[in-house]
Design a protein around this motif. Structure first.
Motif, mmCIF file in Angstrom:
data_model
loop_
_atom_site.group_PDB
_atom_site.id
_atom_site.type_symbol
_atom_site.label_atom_id
_atom_site.label_comp_id
_atom_site.label_asym_id
_atom_site.label_seq_id
_atom_site.Cartn_x
_atom_site.Cartn_y
_atom_site.Cartn_z
ATOM 1 N N VAL B 67 0.842 -1.208 0.000
ATOM 2 C CA VAL B 67 0.000 0.000 0.000
ATOM 3 C C VAL B 67 0.874 1.254 0.000
ATOM 4 O O VAL B 67 0.564 2.245 -0.678
ATOM 5 C CB VAL B 67 -0.974 -0.009 1.205
ATOM 6 C CG1 VAL B 67 -1.760 1.291 1.288
ATOM 7 C CG2 VAL B 67 -1.928 -1.191 1.093
ATOM 8 N N VAL B 88 -5.445 -1.371 -3.694
ATOM 9 C CA VAL B 88 -5.472 -1.046 -2.262
ATOM 10 C C VAL B 88 -6.567 -1.858 -1.563
ATOM 11 O O VAL B 88 -6.357 -2.384 -0.460
ATOM 12 C CB VAL B 88 -5.666 0.473 -2.035
ATOM 13 C CG1 VAL B 88 -5.866 0.766 -0.549
ATOM 14 C CG2 VAL B 88 -4.462 1.242 -2.545
ATOM 15 N N SER B 89 -7.717 -1.985 -2.220
ATOM 16 C CA SER B 89 -8.806 -2.778 -1.622
ATOM 17 C C SER B 89 -8.377 -4.228 -1.402
ATOM 18 O O SER B 89 -8.709 -4.834 -0.374
ATOM 19 C CB SER B 89 -10.044 -2.764 -2.519
ATOM 20 O OG SER B 89 -10.570 -1.480 -2.555
ATOM 21 N N GLN B 91 -5.396 -5.321 -0.817
ATOM 22 C CA GLN B 91 -4.487 -5.382 0.339
ATOM 23 C C GLN B 91 -5.252 -5.177 1.648
ATOM 24 O O GLN B 91 -4.920 -5.781 2.668
ATOM 25 C CB GLN B 91 -3.369 -4.342 0.202
ATOM 26 C CG GLN B 91 -2.449 -4.592 -0.983
ATOM 27 C CD GLN B 91 -1.922 -6.016 -1.047
ATOM 28 O OE1 GLN B 91 -1.530 -6.600 -0.033
ATOM 29 N NE2 GLN B 91 -1.930 -6.618 -2.235
ATOM 30 N N GLU B 92 -6.267 -4.324 1.575
ATOM 31 C CA GLU B 92 -7.104 -4.107 2.772
ATOM 32 C C GLU B 92 -7.801 -5.421 3.150
ATOM 33 O O GLU B 92 -7.831 -5.809 4.325
ATOM 34 C CB GLU B 92 -8.138 -3.020 2.480
ATOM 35 C CG GLU B 92 -8.882 -2.560 3.709
ATOM 36 C CD GLU B 92 -9.934 -1.490 3.396
ATOM 37 O OE1 GLU B 92 -10.109 -1.144 2.204
ATOM 38 O OE2 GLU B 92 -10.584 -1.020 4.339
ATOM 39 N N ASP B 93 -8.345 -6.094 2.138
ATOM 40 C CA ASP B 93 -9.008 -7.391 2.388
ATOM 41 C C ASP B 93 -8.012 -8.411 2.926
ATOM 42 O O ASP B 93 -8.325 -9.200 3.829
ATOM 43 C CB ASP B 93 -9.642 -7.934 1.094
ATOM 44 C CG ASP B 93 -10.825 -7.091 0.650
ATOM 45 O OD1 ASP B 93 -11.315 -6.279 1.467
ATOM 46 O OD2 ASP B 93 -11.237 -7.209 -0.517
ATOM 47 N N SER B 127 -4.494 -1.651 9.698
ATOM 48 C CA SER B 127 -5.780 -1.784 8.988
ATOM 49 C C SER B 127 -6.453 -0.426 8.850
ATOM 50 O O SER B 127 -6.973 -0.074 7.775
ATOM 51 C CB SER B 127 -6.715 -2.722 9.747
ATOM 52 O OG SER B 127 -6.236 -4.026 9.658
ATOM 53 N N THR B 128 -6.441 0.358 9.935
ATOM 54 C CA THR B 128 -7.068 1.680 9.891
ATOM 55 C C THR B 128 -6.363 2.575 8.861
ATOM 56 O O THR B 128 -7.026 3.254 8.053
ATOM 57 C CB THR B 128 -6.974 2.349 11.293
ATOM 58 O OG1 THR B 128 -7.526 1.450 12.245
ATOM 59 C CG2 THR B 128 -7.709 3.669 11.328
ATOM 60 N N VAL B 130 -4.515 1.702 6.268
ATOM 61 C CA VAL B 130 -4.750 1.226 4.888
ATOM 62 C C VAL B 130 -6.142 1.658 4.432
ATOM 63 O O VAL B 130 -6.333 2.092 3.284
ATOM 64 C CB VAL B 130 -4.582 -0.310 4.802
ATOM 65 C CG1 VAL B 130 -5.130 -0.848 3.483
ATOM 66 C CG2 VAL B 130 -3.124 -0.703 4.951
ATOM 67 N N ALA B 131 -7.112 1.570 5.326
ATOM 68 C CA ALA B 131 -8.475 2.001 4.987
ATOM 69 C C ALA B 131 -8.485 3.496 4.633
ATOM 70 O O ALA B 131 -9.185 3.921 3.700
ATOM 71 C CB ALA B 131 -9.424 1.727 6.150
ATOM 72 N N ARG B 134 -7.309 3.845 1.124
ATOM 73 C CA ARG B 134 -8.387 3.417 0.205
ATOM 74 C C ARG B 134 -9.431 4.522 0.042
ATOM 75 O O ARG B 134 -9.861 4.833 -1.075
ATOM 76 C CB ARG B 134 -9.030 2.136 0.732
ATOM 77 C CG ARG B 134 -10.047 1.525 -0.199
ATOM 78 C CD ARG B 134 -11.458 1.591 0.347
ATOM 79 N NE ARG B 134 -11.562 1.072 1.701
ATOM 80 C CZ ARG B 134 -12.501 1.477 2.554
ATOM 81 N NH1 ARG B 134 -13.371 2.422 2.210
ATOM 82 N NH2 ARG B 134 -12.551 0.964 3.774
#
Lengths: 410, 167
Positions: B67, B88-89, B91-93, B127-128, B130-131, B134
């Protein structure tokens, strides 16, 4: 120009064989995880596939019949059936991976979830198999797949120290962060990807579709000596770009989108557009190859009329198998399985079935009843092919234990 | 017309067929088991748990660094929106899957609890962040992606430190 287009079959087959969904992921993954320590496997793989594809093309040109047709006749119905079952199963997995690969490439261009794109991709693949002449198909997708040369351009633009790169490649070792089993697992995956069975089924069936005769043995040689090394070069370029851009950042490749990142970061938007077109063409070409190979092996085993040269109404069972294979692969792909893992398993399991494919080719290429005195294998080819057969058997025996020991390469 | 050549003898062709069937069956089982994403097994000892924590940290580091690179490429105008958004989505998943898997592993003892308490907040933060990247990319703020992704640098450092501590 005609001579250039004459090698389109070899280029399409090699693009499908060396840079299909499985190779795209496997090469980027190994480059990011093992640096250049597994590059030698690609070299070993390309020599093997050149030797055996040349044999299969020669057999097809001289007999006017593809390899699978002769396997049953020469080695019997039972051996042929075992070969058919293994090949069809692995081919179906590969087709699933390719359909998902095309959908993933389109998804990266459109933002639409790839699962929604799989049915449309499957329909398009079927339409091309059904309607497009073989020659047009091999030229369009074989040559478009050459867009992946952009990986080599990206490596050149990175400007590596070539002597150091060559030295790293020539002195492979198991990285301290991995163990020998994982190294062997990925090595087998790369080898299986380079020598995927459908390559020779498609190549020899394509030679028959293209109407090769004894006069085309030169074209056969040109196809294998240009097409496959070109495919191997693209494989190495993908691996090298991942080695330079992804490995230093501790990025391991588990998505198709990641393998395009080195090109985007080095060549920008134009490079990214070209690489996505290349991925689309390569995976689409491989989807065509695997879909048609499903029909080829089944029809050739049972002795049905086959091929795109026949009007569909004259080869109904061949086209029905192609259609059913596409539908089955699309449904499996849409079931939520991880397409990258399907890809990885399909190439590793390919390795387990390699002797079933390549042993009969060697037998037939040495049979004077089929080849005549002039065109049977020479001693040199037989020596190399025999060494490879031993390697293929060892690889096949090691595959399943390595999957279990490494828990699928983890 | 080519002569019909002898078929394979039954002596070795039958075992070959059986072996072929077994191989296909074995392959099918391996495939069905293997193609499940983020599969997790139990951790019965501290060593097992530590191994899983290491894999979790390594996979998370890969997602975070991916990311970060995507954000760099985005900020320099080297990629287009759909590619960035989907990548990016993904990687988020991936990160969510890794985090969920790790959370579902039962720590076998207090030492494992400590490891878990150390890694879980790093994963939460990553996670936050990366979100956030996104969200920025989907809103079309491609040029600002690298500044939004800046906190991921600390997440990557924390993951590397965690891995170094494991040895």
């Amino acid at each position: 120009m005609k001579k250039v287009l004459g090698v389109a079959l070899g280029i399409l087959t090699a693009i499908g064989g060396f840079v299909d969904m499985g190779d795209l992921v496997a090469n980027a993954e190994t480059g990011a995880r093992f640096d250049m320590n597994l590059a030698w496997v690609v070299v070993v793989g390309v020599i093997g596939i050149v030797v055996y594809a040349e044999m299969s093309g020669r057999v097809a040109a001289l007999c006017g019949r593809p390899v699978f047709d002769l396997v049953r006749e020469r080695l019997g119905a039972r051996f042929g059936l075992a070969n058919l079952a293994a090949s069809f199963f692995i081919n179906s997995l590969t087709l699933t991976a390719e359909l998902a690969g095309v959908a993933l490439a389109l998804s990266l261009l459109t933002s639409v979830n790839y699962l929604f794109l799989i049915p449309g991709v499957a329909l398009l693949v079927w339409l091309v198999c059904w309607r497009m002449p073989f020659e047009t198909m091999e030229r369009i997708f074989g040559l478009l797949g050459l867009c992946l040369v952009v990986f080599a351009v990206a490596v050149w633009k990175i400007g590596p120290d070539w002597s150091e790169l060559l030295s790293d490649t020539a002195h492979p070792h198991v990285p301290a962060t991995d163990n020998g089993f994982t190294y062997a697992y990925y090595g087998i995956g790369l080898f299986g990807a380079a020598m995927t069975p459908y390559e020779v089924f498609f190549f020899s069936s394509g030679a028959v579709e293209d109407g090769w005769t004894a006069k085309d043995l030169g074209v056969n040689k040109a196809n294998v000596l240009i097409g496959f090394p070109l495919g191997a070069l693209l494989s190495l370029a993908i691996m090298t770009s991942a080695h330079f851009v992804l490995a230093p950042r501790d990025i391991s490749v588990d998505q198709l989108s990641q393998m395009a990142l080195p090109v985007a970061s080095v060549l920008g938007r134009v490079g990214l557009a070209v690489v996505l077109i290349g991925i689309f063409a390569a995976t689409f070409g491989a989807a065509l190859e695997t879909a048609l190979s499903a029909g080829y092996v089944m029809a050739q085993y049972f002795g049905w009329p086959w091929g795109k040269a026949h009007a569909p109404r004259e080869a109904t069972r061949f086209h029905a198998v192609v259609l059913l294979a596409i539908i089955g692969a699309a449904v499996f792909g849409m079931s939520g399985v991880d397409p990258v893992q399907v890809t990885e398993y399909s190439i590793v399991l390919s390795a387990a079935a390699l002797p079933l494919t390549y042993f009969p080719i060697l037998v037939i290429a040495n049979d004077r009843n089929y080849m005549g005195d002039e065109h049977v294998n020479g001693r040199f080819v037989n020596a190399i092919a025999s060494v490879y057969l031993v390697i293929l058997v060892l690889v096949a025996l090691a595959t399943i234990p390595l999957i279990i020991i490494t828990k699928g390469g983890q | 017309m080519l002569p019909f050549v002898r078929p394979a003898s039954g002596v070795w062709a039958a075992p070959m067929l059986i072996r072929g069937r077994l191989a296909v069956l074995g392959a099918a089982v391996v495939l069905l088991v293997g193609c499940t994403t983020h599969r997790v097994g139990p951790a019965r000892t501290y060593d097992d748990f530590e191994r899983k924590a290491r894999t979790t940290a390594e996979d998370s580091l890969s997602a975070v660094e991916t990311v970060r690179l995507l954000a760099e490429v985005s900020a320099s105008g080297d990629a287009f929106g759909p590619y960035l958004s989907v990548s990016v989505s993904e990687q988020e998943d991936t990160l969510a899957g890794i985090e969920g898997d790790f959370a579902s592993i039962q720590p076998p003892g207090p030492r494992s609890d400590a490891l878990r308490d150390e890694l879980t907040p790093i994963l939460d933060a990553a996670s936050t962040h990366v979100a956030d990247v996104r969200v920025a990319i989907r809103r079309g703020n491609l040029r600002a992606a690298d500044s939004v992704a800046a906190p991921l640098s600390a997440d990557a450092d924390a993951l590397r430190t965690f891995l170094e501590q494991l040895g």
